[in-house]
Design a protein around this motif. Structure first.
Motif, mmCIF file in Angstrom:
data_model
loop_
_atom_site.group_PDB
_atom_site.id
_atom_site.type_symbol
_atom_site.label_atom_id
_atom_site.label_comp_id
_atom_site.label_asym_id
_atom_site.label_seq_id
_atom_site.Cartn_x
_atom_site.Cartn_y
_atom_site.Cartn_z
ATOM 1 N N VAL A 44 8.727 23.826 -36.477
ATOM 2 C CA VAL A 44 8.545 25.109 -37.168
ATOM 3 C C VAL A 44 9.843 25.585 -37.808
ATOM 4 O O VAL A 44 9.858 26.032 -38.960
ATOM 5 C CB VAL A 44 7.990 26.177 -36.190
ATOM 6 C CG1 VAL A 44 8.026 27.565 -36.804
ATOM 7 C CG2 VAL A 44 6.572 25.813 -35.766
ATOM 8 N N THR A 45 10.943 25.476 -37.067
ATOM 9 C CA THR A 45 12.212 26.057 -37.542
ATOM 10 C C THR A 45 13.103 25.066 -38.283
ATOM 11 O O THR A 45 14.066 25.489 -38.925
ATOM 12 C CB THR A 45 13.010 26.613 -36.352
ATOM 13 O OG1 THR A 45 13.402 25.525 -35.489
ATOM 14 C CG2 THR A 45 12.213 27.657 -35.586
ATOM 15 N N HIS A 46 12.820 23.788 -38.149
ATOM 16 C CA HIS A 46 13.645 22.723 -38.749
ATOM 17 C C HIS A 46 15.078 22.740 -38.223
ATOM 18 O O HIS A 46 15.995 22.296 -38.908
ATOM 19 C CB HIS A 46 13.644 22.813 -40.283
ATOM 20 C CG HIS A 46 12.285 22.725 -40.853
ATOM 21 N ND1 HIS A 46 11.619 21.540 -40.980
ATOM 22 C CD2 HIS A 46 11.439 23.690 -41.315
ATOM 23 C CE1 HIS A 46 10.427 21.768 -41.511
ATOM 24 N NE2 HIS A 46 10.289 23.066 -41.706
ATOM 25 N N GLN A 47 15.249 23.211 -36.999
ATOM 26 C CA GLN A 47 16.560 23.175 -36.349
ATOM 27 C C GLN A 47 16.645 21.873 -35.547
ATOM 28 O O GLN A 47 16.417 21.833 -34.346
ATOM 29 C CB GLN A 47 16.746 24.408 -35.469
ATOM 30 C CG GLN A 47 16.796 25.678 -36.269
ATOM 31 C CD GLN A 47 16.956 26.905 -35.382
ATOM 32 O OE1 GLN A 47 16.827 26.840 -34.169
ATOM 33 N NE2 GLN A 47 17.242 28.033 -36.006
ATOM 34 N N TRP A 48 16.973 20.814 -36.252
ATOM 35 C CA TRP A 48 16.902 19.452 -35.732
ATOM 36 C C TRP A 48 17.869 19.200 -34.574
ATOM 37 O O TRP A 48 17.647 18.296 -33.766
ATOM 38 C CB TRP A 48 17.150 18.452 -36.854
ATOM 39 C CG TRP A 48 16.238 18.699 -38.011
ATOM 40 C CD1 TRP A 48 16.579 19.203 -39.231
ATOM 41 C CD2 TRP A 48 14.818 18.490 -38.055
ATOM 42 N NE1 TRP A 48 15.470 19.315 -40.036
ATOM 43 C CE2 TRP A 48 14.364 18.881 -39.337
ATOM 44 C CE3 TRP A 48 13.888 18.017 -37.141
ATOM 45 C CZ2 TRP A 48 13.039 18.811 -39.719
ATOM 46 C CZ3 TRP A 48 12.554 17.943 -37.528
ATOM 47 C CH2 TRP A 48 12.147 18.337 -38.811
ATOM 48 N N LEU A 49 18.896 19.987 -34.479
ATOM 49 C CA LEU A 49 19.888 19.789 -33.419
ATOM 50 C C LEU A 49 19.272 19.950 -32.023
ATOM 51 O O LEU A 49 19.750 19.359 -31.056
ATOM 52 C CB LEU A 49 21.053 20.764 -33.611
ATOM 53 C CG LEU A 49 22.335 20.474 -32.844
ATOM 54 C CD1 LEU A 49 22.861 19.087 -33.173
ATOM 55 C CD2 LEU A 49 23.382 21.527 -33.161
ATOM 56 N N TRP A 50 18.190 20.711 -31.934
ATOM 57 C CA TRP A 50 17.507 20.906 -30.654
ATOM 58 C C TRP A 50 16.936 19.604 -30.102
ATOM 59 O O TRP A 50 16.655 19.507 -28.901
ATOM 60 C CB TRP A 50 16.396 21.949 -30.782
ATOM 61 C CG TRP A 50 16.920 23.339 -30.677
ATOM 62 C CD1 TRP A 50 17.180 24.191 -31.705
ATOM 63 C CD2 TRP A 50 17.264 24.031 -29.479
ATOM 64 N NE1 TRP A 50 17.661 25.375 -31.219
ATOM 65 C CE2 TRP A 50 17.724 25.300 -29.851
ATOM 66 C CE3 TRP A 50 17.228 23.689 -28.123
ATOM 67 C CZ2 TRP A 50 18.149 26.232 -28.907
ATOM 68 C CZ3 TRP A 50 17.655 24.627 -27.196
ATOM 69 C CH2 TRP A 50 18.115 25.867 -27.595
ATOM 70 N N LEU A 51 16.749 18.604 -30.949
ATOM 71 C CA LEU A 51 16.220 17.320 -30.470
ATOM 72 C C LEU A 51 17.141 16.671 -29.437
ATOM 73 O O LEU A 51 16.686 15.889 -28.598
ATOM 74 C CB LEU A 51 15.987 16.371 -31.643
ATOM 75 C CG LEU A 51 14.890 16.792 -32.624
ATOM 76 C CD1 LEU A 51 14.846 15.839 -33.812
ATOM 77 C CD2 LEU A 51 13.540 16.856 -31.927
ATOM 78 N N ILE A 52 18.416 17.030 -29.497
ATOM 79 C CA ILE A 52 19.375 16.501 -28.520
ATOM 80 C C ILE A 52 18.996 16.917 -27.104
ATOM 81 O O ILE A 52 19.255 16.199 -26.139
ATOM 82 C CB ILE A 52 20.810 16.985 -28.863
ATOM 83 C CG1 ILE A 52 21.249 16.372 -30.187
ATOM 84 C CG2 ILE A 52 21.791 16.660 -27.758
ATOM 85 C CD1 ILE A 52 22.532 16.958 -30.747
ATOM 86 N N ALA A 53 18.356 18.062 -26.965
ATOM 87 C CA ALA A 53 17.995 18.582 -25.636
ATOM 88 C C ALA A 53 16.853 17.813 -24.977
ATOM 89 O O ALA A 53 16.691 17.880 -23.753
ATOM 90 C CB ALA A 53 17.623 20.059 -25.754
ATOM 91 N N LEU A 54 16.067 17.088 -25.744
ATOM 92 C CA LEU A 54 14.854 16.473 -25.197
ATOM 93 C C LEU A 54 15.090 15.554 -23.994
ATOM 94 O O LEU A 54 14.417 15.714 -22.971
ATOM 95 C CB LEU A 54 14.076 15.749 -26.295
ATOM 96 C CG LEU A 54 13.548 16.644 -27.423
ATOM 97 C CD1 LEU A 54 12.760 15.819 -28.425
ATOM 98 C CD2 LEU A 54 12.712 17.785 -26.870
ATOM 99 N N PRO A 55 16.024 14.621 -24.057
ATOM 100 C CA PRO A 55 16.209 13.760 -22.876
ATOM 101 C C PRO A 55 16.705 14.538 -21.654
ATOM 102 O O PRO A 55 16.326 14.233 -20.524
ATOM 103 C CB PRO A 55 17.245 12.724 -23.306
ATOM 104 C CG PRO A 55 17.491 12.935 -24.743
ATOM 105 C CD PRO A 55 16.839 14.195 -25.175
ATOM 106 N N PHE A 56 17.516 15.560 -21.895
ATOM 107 C CA PHE A 56 18.025 16.353 -20.781
ATOM 108 C C PHE A 56 16.903 17.151 -20.115
ATOM 109 O O PHE A 56 16.878 17.292 -18.894
ATOM 110 C CB PHE A 56 19.147 17.291 -21.250
ATOM 111 C CG PHE A 56 20.338 16.552 -21.764
ATOM 112 C CD1 PHE A 56 21.258 15.990 -20.897
ATOM 113 C CD2 PHE A 56 20.539 16.395 -23.126
ATOM 114 C CE1 PHE A 56 22.361 15.289 -21.359
ATOM 115 C CE2 PHE A 56 21.634 15.704 -23.608
ATOM 116 C CZ PHE A 56 22.544 15.145 -22.725
ATOM 117 N N LEU A 57 15.988 17.647 -20.918
ATOM 118 C CA LEU A 57 14.855 18.385 -20.368
ATOM 119 C C LEU A 57 13.930 17.455 -19.588
ATOM 120 O O LEU A 57 13.582 17.723 -18.437
ATOM 121 C CB LEU A 57 14.064 19.070 -21.490
ATOM 122 C CG LEU A 57 14.760 20.212 -22.198
ATOM 123 C CD1 LEU A 57 13.954 20.649 -23.417
ATOM 124 C CD2 LEU A 57 14.968 21.378 -21.248
ATOM 125 N N GLY A 58 13.536 16.381 -20.217
ATOM 126 C CA GLY A 58 12.601 15.464 -19.581
ATOM 127 C C GLY A 58 13.173 14.795 -18.349
ATOM 128 O O GLY A 58 12.625 14.914 -17.253
#
Length: 101
Positions: A44-58
């Motif tokens: 929605v926001t196109h703030q692609w930097l948040w993708l870095i958080a995915l492995p840390f969350l999972g």
């Protein structure tokens, strides 16, 4: 990957046996849910930097569950692909009420 499991259908019961602790399963579910929320937000926001958080969350939530509650070694260390897939199948099974949450 080890030759112990030839098919995912053989692996999934093993995966569930490694997730008998309710808190561990809840942490897996929360981590997966947060991944979906972050992905939706990124789209929605196109703030692609948040993708870095995915492995840390999972992995972060899941590994806390394993090391502090389940007291076992995460299956992802031995079966990375099957474990990734099984986590999402378990998420679905929890949502459908097939696995206790």
């Amino acid at each position: 990957m080890s030759d112990k499991f030839q098919r995912f259908s053989e692996f999934y019961p093993y995966y569930l046996s490694e997730h008998q602790n309710l808190t561990c399963r809840r942490l897996h579910f929360i981590g997966s849910l947060l991944i979906l929320c972050v992905l939706a937000n990124v789209l929605v926001t196109h703030q692609w930097l948040w993708l870095i958080a995915l492995p840390f969350l999972g992995y972060g939530f899941a590994w806390v569950g394993h090391f502090f509650f389940e007291h076992n070694r995460p299956a992802t260390f031995t079966y990375p692909f099957y474990s990734f897939l099984a986590d999402w199948v378990m998420f679905k099974d929890i949502l459908l009420g097939r696995i206790k949450f």
